[in-house]
Design a protein around this motif. Sequence first.
Motif, short mmCIF file in Angstrom:
data_model
loop_
_atom_site.label_atom_id
_atom_site.label_comp_id
_atom_site.label_asym_id
_atom_site.label_seq_id
_atom_site.Cartn_x
_atom_site.Cartn_y
_atom_site.Cartn_z
N TRP A 566 13.34 12.12 15.80
CA TRP A 566 12.18 12.99 15.97
C TRP A 566 11.38 13.14 14.68
O TRP A 566 10.16 13.33 14.72
N ASP A 583 2.83 18.36 18.06
CA ASP A 583 3.14 19.77 18.31
C ASP A 583 3.70 19.96 19.72
O ASP A 583 4.63 20.74 19.93
N ARG A 584 3.12 19.22 20.69
CA ARG A 584 3.55 19.38 22.08
C ARG A 584 4.93 18.76 22.32
O ARG A 584 5.79 19.38 22.97
N LEU A 586 7.27 17.99 20.09
CA LEU A 586 8.33 18.39 19.16
C LEU A 586 8.34 19.89 18.91
O LEU A 586 8.69 20.36 17.82
N ASP A 587 7.98 20.66 19.94
CA ASP A 587 7.86 22.10 19.73
C ASP A 587 9.19 22.79 19.45
O ASP A 587 9.22 23.93 19.00
N ARG A 588 10.32 22.08 19.69
CA ARG A 588 11.64 22.69 19.41
C ARG A 588 12.05 22.54 17.95
O ARG A 588 13.07 23.09 17.52
N HIS A 589 11.28 21.77 17.18
CA HIS A 589 11.70 21.41 15.83
C HIS A 589 10.85 22.11 14.77
O HIS A 589 9.69 22.46 15.01
N ASP A 626 18.56 14.01 19.34
CA ASP A 626 18.05 14.67 18.14
C ASP A 626 18.68 14.06 16.89
O ASP A 626 18.01 13.90 15.85
#
Length: 767
Positions: A566, A583-584, A586-589, A626
Amino acid sequence: MKTVHIRIRGQVQGVGFRPFVWRLARELGLRGTVRNDGEGVWIHAAGENLNAFARALWDQAPPLARVDSVDVSPTPELPEGEGFSIIATTVGSARTGVTPDAMTCPACATEVLDPADRRFAYPFANCTHCGPRFSIVEAIPYDRGSTTMAGFRLCPDCRKEYDDPDDRRFHAQPIACPSCGPKAWLEVGGSGRLLDTPDPITAAAAHLREGAILAIKGIGGFHLACDARNEKAVTRLRVRKRRPTKPFALMAPDLGTITHHARVSDQEAQTLASPAAPIVLLEIRDEGSALGSTAEGIAPSVAPEQWALGWMLPTSPLHLLLLRAFGGPLVMTSGNLSGEPQAVDNGEAREKLAPFADLFLMHDRPIARRLDDSVARVVAGRARLQRRARGYAPETLPLPPGLEKAPAVLAHGALLKSTLCLTREGEALLSHHLGDLDDTLTAEEYAKADRDYAELMDHRPDVLAHDLHPDYPSTAQAEARARETGLPLEPVQHHHAHVAAVMAENGWPLDGGTVLGVALDGLGWGPDDTVWGGEFLLCDYRDFTRLAHLKPVPLPGGGAAQSEPWRNLLAHLDAAGLSKDADRLLDRHPLAPLRAAITKGVNSPLSSSCGRLFDAVAAALGIAPDKQSHEGEAAMALETLARPFMDSQRLPHYHLPLDAGGRLDPAPLWRALMDDLGRGVPRGIIAARFHRGLAESIAETALTLAGTHAARAIALTGGCLQNATLLEGVLEALGNFRTLTHALVPANDGGLSLGQAVVAGARRCGG
């Protein structure tokens, strides 16, 4: 000439060469002698048919022999006498090759399966056409006393065979039988407690059918085995070995079992059944979903989401008997904790493998050096090694024309898939696979192998070659040797070494002119202090010019980007002006800290890595973890996803244009890929478009540069080109232009030391 001396060099010891010479001389009515020595085989012969004799030495050599030279010179007459004899070996400086270990030959296999034969069910049968060689030899010349079989005294029956030149076991150094040879037994756990059974192999097979995990002492070390059809057993092995997703290899009792589960071409069948008996990557017969599926009857956890499985045939009588008794395929993976060297000694195995194995199938033949299984894949009609070890090492390779008189070199490889390479007198010895040096135990084994090869081959280098990277353990090893010996060091850029390796394997002459090298891999240190990995280099052996490369993007977090795909997706999307997509997706990172580090240039080196591009695309398609549990995990998933769609239609591809600065820009690829994702295009088609676009962009760039700079060939190398889909696409797009590709030398870093060695040798050849 009526009397001659004949010097034969090559792979001519431990292969039945002297009895072959003896029989041939008798047929032709010659007098004289033959012996082994430190350089190979030495013949003193007299008679009327010497020309026919010399030709036959080339043309009729035994199956495991490789004759590199037959030098004939006149000599004074032999004393009068009758016949031709084999005389004792003479000791001298080691100049001859050591034969690799060889799969059980048909004759020995027939004997161990024949109840009427005295070697029936004996797990250590062998002859001059098969059996252990490199794994047991401790010194050259190769004689029984110089192997780990020295402690087994021959019984009268074996002695008779060993002494009879007409017997196929004449001077077969590992010769043995149930009366005098090694013995096998079955132990419980790591306790050393023997399981009371008259037939340990049959008992082991019964436990495997019940779901047990078995540690097996093989030729070059221990394997861990379980029933490949038992999902619970395979899952248990994964948990114990701490190997979450990396595919397991499989062993089948016969070719028919393999063809039931896999598509096997004639070339693949020949590779499986060759004396080297490597693991061969084969397409699953039931293609299943685009994400890959398990072959019918094989546990899904054997190779999660892969389009191919790694298969091999039994490599020794012990494995043959076990597989026959079991009656189906077994998982057969190296006996170690993932990333560490495999166990070879009985005590070491009890200590290290007790947490993994329920039972131990042991024997008392010592192993001189650990050897992993070799791995091959047939691509574009050629078997291509991905790991060069048991069955291939330490067979030598001829140095290219013009390098015959180069000084002796010891080359130290790089970091991953490390090997050593020793050159001398027109030959290169590429070591067996030694592993990844970021593991401490592997680094220790690497240092041992360095000493082992030097002693075994009596190698005294004139120069030491190593990678440019200052922090590699292999570089430190070379520098330490230089301090001890005063020998000069020759640093060689990573990708130049890759290209030189494929040139050398293909016999490209020293004065053959330049080639256009395409080197695609994960990373290698560049002389500009950036990380390279997608390179187009105009090369000869001595030097190179970087003509083009993938446009560099940052590696956010440095080393962390190698294992976390990622991070590479963030860098590529931001570089392509697609930050909103990042941003869309990989919003968890934690993106803000990484972007700040990139802006400030903190732990974010620029990289042209092709491997990291694969990781980024896999992450964009949601098929990359991940954090990868093994090297190439994301790229392998991406190839599996693409494979079913590559031939279904002529897909439009994602193009990477070459800009005026010699950079292939991935930005247009990313814009097209994000557009396809937004439109709901199936991920398999997107993966196929990526592979095809990258392949055609690489070929287009290579052809343009080769034409502009009058390169005489295009050389393809680097770990990314082990991807069969990518290599096939590049070769197709290159058309009839002359190409150099790998076969016996891995395209990955396992071949790097060969390239370092020929570069160092060429730089000291003058001219």
